[in-house]
Design a protein around this motif. Structure first.
Motif, PDB file in Angstrom:
ATOM      1  N   GLU A 272       5.746   7.142  -0.335  1.00 54.38           N
ATOM      2  CA  GLU A 272       6.469   5.891  -0.571  1.00 54.38           C
ATOM      3  C   GLU A 272       5.663   4.613  -0.793  1.00 54.38           C
ATOM      4  N   VAL A 273       6.385   3.676  -1.560  1.00 55.08           N
ATOM      5  CA  VAL A 273       5.969   2.294  -1.803  1.00 55.08           C
ATOM      6  C   VAL A 273       7.055   1.373  -2.256  1.00 55.08           C
ATOM      7  N   ASP A 274       6.817   0.363  -1.624  1.00 56.74           N
ATOM      8  CA  ASP A 274       7.729  -0.804  -2.239  1.00 56.74           C
ATOM      9  C   ASP A 274       7.000  -1.595  -3.164  1.00 56.74           C
ATOM     10  N   VAL A 275       8.005  -2.007  -4.002  1.00 56.67           N
ATOM     11  CA  VAL A 275       7.446  -2.748  -5.392  1.00 56.67           C
ATOM     12  C   VAL A 275       8.161  -3.934  -5.825  1.00 56.67           C
ATOM     13  N   ASP A 276       7.803  -4.906  -5.913  1.00 62.69           N
ATOM     14  CA  ASP A 276       8.204  -6.096  -6.341  1.00 62.69           C
ATOM     15  C   ASP A 276       8.078  -6.232  -7.725  1.00 62.69           C
ATOM     16  N   VAL A 277       8.864  -5.698  -8.689  1.00 58.19           N
ATOM     17  CA  VAL A 277       8.671  -5.671 -10.010  1.00 58.19           C
ATOM     18  C   VAL A 277       8.606  -7.248 -10.817  1.00 58.19           C
TER      19      VAL A 277
ATOM     20  N   GLY B 253       2.323   4.310 -12.633  1.00 58.79           N
ATOM     21  CA  GLY B 253       1.176   4.806 -12.596  1.00 58.79           C
ATOM     22  C   GLY B 253       0.715   4.492 -10.883  1.00 58.79           C
ATOM     23  N   VAL B 254      -0.442   5.231 -10.497  1.00 60.74           N
ATOM     24  CA  VAL B 254      -1.048   5.021  -9.212  1.00 60.74           C
ATOM     25  C   VAL B 254      -2.344   4.331  -9.464  1.00 60.74           C
ATOM     26  N   LYS B 255      -3.016   3.505  -8.542  1.00 62.70           N
ATOM     27  CA  LYS B 255      -4.426   3.140  -8.746  1.00 62.70           C
ATOM     28  C   LYS B 255      -4.639   2.751  -7.245  1.00 62.70           C
ATOM     29  N   GLY B 256      -5.865   2.849  -7.097  1.00 61.77           N
ATOM     30  CA  GLY B 256      -6.759   2.414  -5.752  1.00 61.77           C
ATOM     31  C   GLY B 256      -6.798   3.366  -4.733  1.00 61.77           C
ATOM     32  N   MET B 257      -6.320   4.670  -5.339  1.00 66.01           N
ATOM     33  CA  MET B 257      -6.408   5.844  -4.147  1.00 66.01           C
ATOM     34  C   MET B 257      -7.908   6.049  -3.999  1.00 66.01           C
TER      35      MET B 257
ATOM     36  N   ALA C 194      -4.843   1.955   2.290  1.00 68.30           N
ATOM     37  CA  ALA C 194      -5.375   0.604   2.050  1.00 68.30           C
ATOM     38  C   ALA C 194      -5.912   0.390   0.547  1.00 68.30           C
ATOM     39  N   GLY C 195      -5.429  -0.555  -0.333  1.00 71.74           N
ATOM     40  CA  GLY C 195      -5.916  -0.793  -1.584  1.00 71.74           C
ATOM     41  C   GLY C 195      -4.921   0.135  -2.677  1.00 71.74           C
ATOM     42  N   SER C 196      -4.209   0.977  -2.235  1.00 69.46           N
ATOM     43  CA  SER C 196      -3.486   1.820  -3.144  1.00 69.46           C
ATOM     44  C   SER C 196      -2.495   0.775  -3.558  1.00 69.46           C
ATOM     45  N   LYS C 197      -2.008   1.060  -4.999  1.00 59.85           N
ATOM     46  CA  LYS C 197      -0.710   0.211  -5.342  1.00 59.85           C
ATOM     47  C   LYS C 197      -0.069   1.273  -6.512  1.00 59.85           C
ATOM     48  N   ALA C 198       1.275   0.932  -6.619  1.00 60.42           N
ATOM     49  CA  ALA C 198       1.740   1.229  -7.980  1.00 60.42           C
ATOM     50  C   ALA C 198       1.828   0.322  -9.027  1.00 60.42           C
TER      51      ALA C 198
ATOM     52  N   ASP D 285       0.775  -1.121  -0.069  1.00 59.46           N
ATOM     53  CA  ASP D 285       0.194   0.022   0.054  1.00 59.46           C
ATOM     54  C   ASP D 285       0.891   1.281  -0.113  1.00 59.46           C
ATOM     55  N   ILE D 286       0.457   2.194  -0.583  1.00 56.32           N
ATOM     56  CA  ILE D 286       1.300   3.672  -0.670  1.00 56.32           C
ATOM     57  C   ILE D 286       1.297   4.202   0.669  1.00 56.32           C
ATOM     58  N   TRP D 287       2.198   4.745   0.833  1.00 50.52           N
ATOM     59  CA  TRP D 287       2.484   5.366   2.570  1.00 50.52           C
ATOM     60  C   TRP D 287       2.299   6.873   2.027  1.00 50.52           C
ATOM     61  N   VAL D 288       1.604   7.578   2.551  1.00 46.73           N
ATOM     62  CA  VAL D 288       1.262   8.996   2.107  1.00 46.73           C
ATOM     63  C   VAL D 288       1.493   9.887   3.401  1.00 46.73           C
ATOM     64  N   GLY D 289       2.651  10.535   3.330  1.00 49.79           N
ATOM     65  CA  GLY D 289       3.268  11.541   4.538  1.00 49.79           C
ATOM     66  C   GLY D 289       2.105  12.468   5.101  1.00 49.79           C
ATOM     67  N   ALA D 290       1.252  12.939   4.256  1.00 54.57           N
ATOM     68  CA  ALA D 290       0.417  13.912   4.794  1.00 54.57           C
ATOM     69  C   ALA D 290      -0.749  13.344   5.535  1.00 54.57           C
ATOM     70  N   LEU D 291      -0.811  11.899   5.302  1.00 48.82           N
ATOM     71  CA  LEU D 291      -1.765  11.383   6.286  1.00 48.82           C
ATOM     72  C   LEU D 291      -1.125  10.558   7.363  1.00 48.82           C
ATOM     73  N   ASP D 292       0.081  10.343   7.178  1.00 52.02           N
ATOM     74  CA  ASP D 292       1.345   9.599   8.279  1.00 52.02           C
ATOM     75  C   ASP D 292       0.396   8.048   8.252  1.00 52.02           C
ATOM     76  N   THR D 293       0.268   7.486   7.024  1.00 54.15           N
ATOM     77  CA  THR D 293      -0.219   6.190   7.050  1.00 54.15           C
ATOM     78  C   THR D 293      -0.210   5.750   5.512  1.00 54.15           C
ATOM     79  N   ASP D 294      -0.296   4.159   5.580  1.00 52.63           N
ATOM     80  CA  ASP D 294      -0.493   3.677   4.491  1.00 52.63           C
ATOM     81  C   ASP D 294      -1.988   3.734   4.141  1.00 52.63           C
TER      82      ASP D 294
END
Length: 228
Positions: free
Chosen positions: A210-215, A95-99, A56-60, A45-54
């Protein structure tokens, strides 16, 4: 009778001709062709600093690309080769999806990145060294260099700034085949799986994202080779 013997002799020569096409210790093999990197990405899940949280469901996401692939191999023995994979730079859309909700407008194309995935492998050829058909399998180590990253204009309009992906070290496996068309020229096809793990970082609204990606792409190549 003589014509029959001649026909049989010519047939025997045609069948036996490929037997002269040998992979032997000391041979240098150069292959070139079309190579496709097809990511089968799985991201956190994408970690968004403005929210200080992951979120849920968001992906790269990453798309595939095809370039000129090059292989350089040295036969250490009749059955063992050492190979370097090279290519012209691959370009991928990120890209970004699931936000969800208020952040849904951030979905879509984030930017573009280029990468080079040099891979050093040890290959095993199980067939007799004189066989025209030469299947092989190999394992190796990959280094993927991500560079020349840039945001899309739409992402900049949404408030993103900067884009960076960490370089990656990982294992690689492959299977392939050569078929000798002459003493020196061959057809080649190969499939690889490469372990590529990276962290993507961008900035949104002055805070890090930030996001961790297994390509983990499958890599396909078809082309021609030449044996020196």
């Amino acid at each position: 009778m003589h014509k029959s013997l001649l026909k049989v002799s010519l047939l025997a020569l045609a069948i036996a001709a490929p037997m002269a096409h040998a992979f032997e210790a000391g041979d240098i093999i150069v292959r070139a062709g079309a190579i496709t990197v097809d990511p089968h990405e799985s991201s956190s899940d994408i970690w968004v600093g403005a929210l200080d949280t992951d979120v849920a469901g968001s992906k790269a996401t990453l798309d595939s690309d095809t370039q000129l692939g090059l292989n350089f191999a040295y036969m250490a023995t009749d059955h063992i080769g050492i190979e370097l994979l090279a290519a012209t730079p691959f370009s991928h859309n990120v890209g970004v999806k699931g936000m969800p909700g208020a952040f849904a407008g951030l979905n879509g194309k984030l930017g573009e990145i280029k990468q080079l995935p040099p891979t050093l492998s040890v290959l095993y050829y199980p067939m007799d060294s004189k066989a025209a058909f030469q299947p092989y399998a190999g394992v190796g180590i990959n280094y993927t260099w991500f560079y020349d990253t840039k945001l899309s204009s739409s992402a900049e309009d949404k408030g993103f700034s900067s884009l960076d992906l960490d370089d990656s070290w990982g294992l690689a496996g492959q299977v392939g085949m050569d078929y000798m068309l002459s003493d020196n020229i061959m057809l080649n096809a190969q499939v690889r799986y490469i372990d590529i793990d990276t962290k993507g970082t961008t900035n949104y609204g002055g805070r890090e994202v930030e996001v961790d990606v297994d390509v983990d792409p499958w890599v396909y190549m078809v082309g021609l080779g030449y044996k020196f």
